[in-house]
Design an enzyme around this catalytic site. Structure first.
Site, PDB file in Angstrom:
ATOM      1  CG  ASP A  20      -1.688   1.222   1.441  1.00 24.73           C
ATOM      2  OD1 ASP A  20      -2.397   1.624   0.499  1.00 24.73           O
ATOM      3  OD2 ASP A  20      -1.603   1.823   2.525  1.00 24.73           O
ATOM      4  CG  ASP A  22      -1.423   7.961   1.073  1.00 20.19           C
ATOM      5  OD1 ASP A  22      -0.498   8.793   1.121  1.00 20.19           O
ATOM      6  OD2 ASP A  22      -2.257   7.930   0.153  1.00 20.19           O
TER       7      ASP A  22
END
Length: 226
Positions: A20, A22
């Site tokens: 991922d 953020d």
């Protein structure tokens, strides 16, 4: 489940590593809280509830959930996206993220993010991280996290079976997406919530190391020491 004592190192083997963005590779907390805070203030919404439920979720899904009845969800989402693209102050890489990315084979890494490609490029650059050659961004999936589509798509693009990959994720929605995809998922950082049984949790990548070897069939294997 947090990792055990320092002396006990856990090693996972994989053929691909999915990240991922953020909160996982990039700390963009200041910008995210600022933009969503302005959205909440405009409509008199509970910013704490927005932040609690929006982490790891596509912006459009959060706008759709919280915007007043009759609001133009598409226009609001575009406006928030434009705000995020010009705000990069305070964005940094998580400790050890750059080193880990550099140690992995480029063709065995993918980014799977709820951000669109433009925002992903901006934030990765702001954090001083190289964008992986394979990136599954918001516009490439029909269903965002916690649906597993993005992670399954990344495994397909890297030509690996889900069981042969490992995911690093920081948000409950992303962790749920990884597990739903049948991919081993490692929780990163303080925003994971209560992780499901069997999911390892690490604070950052300071103690994570990767090495590349070949198995008995001559196929590449990545060993991740946590």
């Amino acid at each position: 489940m947090s990792l055990p004592a320092e002396s006990a190192t856990i090693t996972l083997t994989a053929r691909a590593v999915l990240f991922d963005m953020d909160g996982t590779l990039v700390d963009s907390t200041a910008v995210v809280e600022q933009v969503w805070g302005e959205f909440a203030a405009r409509y008199g919404l509970d910013i704490a509830e927005i932040l609690r439920t929006s982490h790891g979720v596509q912006a459009g899904d959060t706008v759709r959930r919280f915007a007043p009845t009759g609001a133009d969800v598409v226009a609001l989402t575009a406006e928030l996206g434009a705000m995020e693209r010009v705000r990069t102050e305070g964005i940094v890489a998580l400790p050890g993220a750059a080193e880990l990315l550099r140690s992995l084979p480029a063709d065995a890494v993918a980014l799977v993010t709820s951000a669109d490609r433009i925002l992903a490029d901006i934030r990765m650059e702001a954090a001083g991280l190289a964008m992986p050659g394979t990136a599954v961004t918001a516009e490439l999936v029909a269903r965002g996290k916690p649906h597993p589509e993005g992670y399954l798509r990344a495994a397909e693009l890297l030509r690996v079976e889900p069981a042969d990959a490992v995911i690093f994720e920081d948000a409950p929605a992303g962790i749920a997406a990884g597990l739903a995809a049948g991919i081993r998922t490692i929780a990163v950082g303080p925003n994971t919530g209560e992780v499901p049984d069997g999911v390892l949790r690490i604070p950052d990548y300071s103690s994570v190391a990767a090495s590349v070897e070949a198995d008995g069939d001559g196929r590449r294997v990545i060993s991740l020491s946590l």
